[in-house]
Design a protein around this motif. Structure first.
Motif, mmCIF file in Angstrom:
data_model
loop_
_atom_site.group_PDB
_atom_site.id
_atom_site.type_symbol
_atom_site.label_atom_id
_atom_site.label_comp_id
_atom_site.label_asym_id
_atom_site.label_seq_id
_atom_site.Cartn_x
_atom_site.Cartn_y
_atom_site.Cartn_z
ATOM 1 N N TYR A 69 0.839 -1.207 0.000
ATOM 2 C CA TYR A 69 0.000 0.000 0.000
ATOM 3 C C TYR A 69 0.869 1.251 0.000
ATOM 4 N N ARG A 117 0.586 5.732 -0.661
ATOM 5 C CA ARG A 117 -0.319 6.866 -0.784
ATOM 6 C C ARG A 117 0.287 7.861 -1.769
ATOM 7 N N ILE A 157 -6.777 3.029 -5.757
ATOM 8 C CA ILE A 157 -7.926 2.936 -4.854
ATOM 9 C C ILE A 157 -8.367 4.344 -4.464
ATOM 10 N N ALA A 158 -9.687 4.572 -4.561
ATOM 11 C CA ALA A 158 -10.259 5.862 -4.139
ATOM 12 C C ALA A 158 -11.208 5.555 -2.981
ATOM 13 N N GLY A 159 -12.512 5.548 -3.199
ATOM 14 C CA GLY A 159 -13.448 5.198 -2.124
ATOM 15 C C GLY A 159 -13.273 3.746 -1.693
ATOM 16 N N GLY A 160 -13.005 2.884 -2.653
ATOM 17 C CA GLY A 160 -12.710 1.477 -2.354
ATOM 18 C C GLY A 160 -13.926 0.616 -2.110
ATOM 19 N N THR A 161 -15.129 1.163 -2.213
ATOM 20 C CA THR A 161 -16.318 0.388 -1.829
ATOM 21 C C THR A 161 -16.563 -0.806 -2.747
ATOM 22 N N ASP A 207 -3.148 4.726 -3.192
ATOM 23 C CA ASP A 207 -4.293 5.443 -2.606
ATOM 24 C C ASP A 207 -4.259 6.901 -3.080
ATOM 25 N N ASN A 218 -6.624 9.221 -2.341
ATOM 26 C CA ASN A 218 -7.565 10.054 -1.588
ATOM 27 C C ASN A 218 -7.020 11.400 -1.117
ATOM 28 N N ARG A 219 -5.681 11.554 -1.094
ATOM 29 C CA ARG A 219 -5.128 12.830 -0.599
ATOM 30 C C ARG A 219 -4.710 13.762 -1.745
ATOM 31 N N ASN A 262 -21.367 8.211 0.658
ATOM 32 C CA ASN A 262 -20.390 9.079 1.319
ATOM 33 C C ASN A 262 -18.965 8.695 0.960
ATOM 34 N N LYS A 263 -18.744 7.452 0.618
ATOM 35 C CA LYS A 263 -17.387 6.965 0.368
ATOM 36 C C LYS A 263 -17.102 6.885 -1.131
#
Lengths: 329, 170
Positions: free
Chosen positions: A6, A8, A26-30, A48, A50-51, A103-104
């Motif tokens: 993993y 970031r 990977i973003a929301g990952g749902t 990742d 997301n940041r 939300n995710k």
């Protein structure tokens, strides 16, 4: 879940370079984490994103909207501008998933979600999408949720997104950055692929490509409707869905933009069908003729045969609402 | 992997495999067993927690993705001596039977009421632009991500209605 490394990303270049080297974004990952738990997907590296920011909804110079790839589905659905001027998009988003998932789940991730075909999810079964060349059990198996348009010998899976169906009706563009730092924008009409002989490829993203935004053109106005038919009233994927944007001039249809979910490997749109509607006076006869065009090549596979009449009925109901004409007595 | 998590106002250092979901980190590494594992696939909502105030399924996210985030679990919503308004209403309305889904229901409802305050519409809202009125239908739709196998739904809805100050449904 199989082990993975993993990291970031702090810049878009981190993400695109890692993608070129085989990492999965990977973003929301749902959806991705669900598939990783089942080992339907088993990436060795996750990057990742997301940041990275990419979470703003900005007005573009031409009256349109630029939606960052990491804007959560719930924020996009609740955005005042979207609710007022692109309501079909809010409606499609609100018809999908649950409050927690919205939300995710992100804008870019929603576009990239994988099919919910049972055979794709079951690693004991052959599946040409999961494992090219292994075969398709859905064609002769349980195929209630499967496609009736644009299928191939190799695959009859559908794309599960509601959001993408609205974006298809809205003529959205997908903005993509590659590992060389170049940006390109492609119409959503050209973003998705039909299965043909390569059902493992859902879309036109290449390794190292990163969706950075989705852009909407200036508001089309008119009546905007998203109708979703599913097995339960909430929190279920579409059997058939219709995103409609219809404008009238007097008693005639001036423009009709109609996209369909649950029917194909991609959000489906049929120019020939829309041409039947434009310039005509709304009536059930007209809507039936439009449905005839839409469904002329439709093919059921047994359990999903019902989708053919269901699509006709849903289309007619949506057009009656959009054109403000009643059901004939 | 080393991850710093702020949970219910307290800072925790987590050392765990990258595969560890936030739910497993809470339950198995940090001893916070209030969040429940139902389906482990984001379908049942028993694992619902709040991240930076928003409800999410903790089974569908990795702990390492939340370095520095503020997480609220059911343990941070209230305690036996100081129940939150929703916890109190669930007790009085008998909004459960076995209780397994209840922490997720309460975390979800806590955030859902904030979404309503913020004016977020739902799939069943007649208008996308008007204020939301919390009917039973609205509560049902907004809580669709939380399943209750005992089917205590009528009492769950009644408890949420009371806290929302929505009165009786017409």
């Amino acid at each position: 879940m199989r082990p993975f490394e993993y990291t970031r990303a702090t810049t878009t270049r981190d993400a695109t370079r890692a993608g070129t080297d085989g990492a999965t974004i990977i973003a929301g990952g749902t959806n991705l984490l669900d598939l990783m738990k089942l080992e339907v997907m088993a990436p060795e590296r996750l990057i990742d994103i997301n940041r990275l920011g990419l979470n703003a909804i900005e007005e573009s110079g031409d009256g349109g909207l630029r939606i960052g790839a990491l804007v959560p589905n719930s924020d996009l659905a609740a955005d005042r501008r979207v609710r007022k001027d692109w309501p079909v998009l809010s409606r499609a988003l609100l018809a999908g998933a649950s409050g927690q998932l919205r939300n995710k789940a992100t804008t870019g991730g929603n576009l990239c979600q994988r099919t919910r075909c049972y055979y794709f999810y079951d690693t004991d079964m052959p599946c040409n999408k999961r494992e090219p060349g292994s075969g398709c059990q859905a064609r002769g198996g349980f195929n209630r949720i499967h496609a009736i348009l644009g299928t191939s010998e190799q695959c009859i899976a559908t794309h599960p997104s509601d959001m993408a169906v609205a974006l298809r009706a809205l003529d959205a563009m997908v903005e993509i950055e590659n590992a060389e730092g170049e940006r390109r924008s492609i119409p959503i009409a050209e973003f998705y692929r039909l299965p043909h002989g390569t059902p493992h490829l859902d879309n036109e993203l290449h390794p190292g490509d990163l969706i950075t935004a989705v852009t909407l053109p200036a508001p089309a106005g008119g009546a905007q409707i998203y109708r979703k038919v599913r097995d339960r009233a909430s929190y279920a994927f579409a059997l058939v869905s219709v995103a409609a944007i219809v404008t009238m001039e007097g008693d005639r249809i001036a423009s009709a933009s109609l996209a369909f979910g649950g029917l194909a490997h991609m959000p489906w749109r049929d120019d020939e069908m829309e041409a039947v509607l434009v310039g005509a006076t709304p009536s059930d006869d007209l809507f039936d003729r439009a449905a005839d065009v839409l469904l002329k090549d439709a093919q059921g596979y047994g359990h999903n045969d019902f989708k053919i009449p269901l699509t006709r009925r849903t289309l007619k109901a949506v057009l009656r609402d959009a054109c403000n004409v009643g059901e004939p007595a | 992997m080393q991850t710093q998590l702020s949970i219910n106002g307290e800072s925790h250092e987590l050392e765990a495999d990258s595969r560890t979901t936030l739910l497993d980190a809470l339950r198995n590494h940090l001893g916070l067993t209030g969040s429940k594992k139902g389906c482990d696939h984001g379908q049942c909502g028993a694992c619902t927690v709040l991240i930076n105030g928003r409800r999410i399924n903790s089974c569908l996210t990795l702990a390492c993705m939340h370095d520095g985030d503020d997480i609220t679990t059911i343990e941070g919503i209230g305690s036996p001596g100081a129940l939150s308004p929703l916890q109190d209403a669930f007790v009085r309305h008998d909004g459960y039977q076995c209780g397994y889904c209840t922490p997720g229901q309460i975390c979800s409802a806590t955030a859902m009421l904030q979404e309503v305050q913020a004016g977020w519409p739902s799939h069943v809202s007649t208008s996308l632009e008007d204020d939301v009125s919390l009917s039973n239908e609205e509560i049902g739709e907004r809580m669709a991500g939380n399943l209750c196998r005992c089917a205590a739904y009528p009492n769950i809805v009644a408890a949420i209605r009371e806290v929302a100050g929505a009165g009786e449904d017409a």
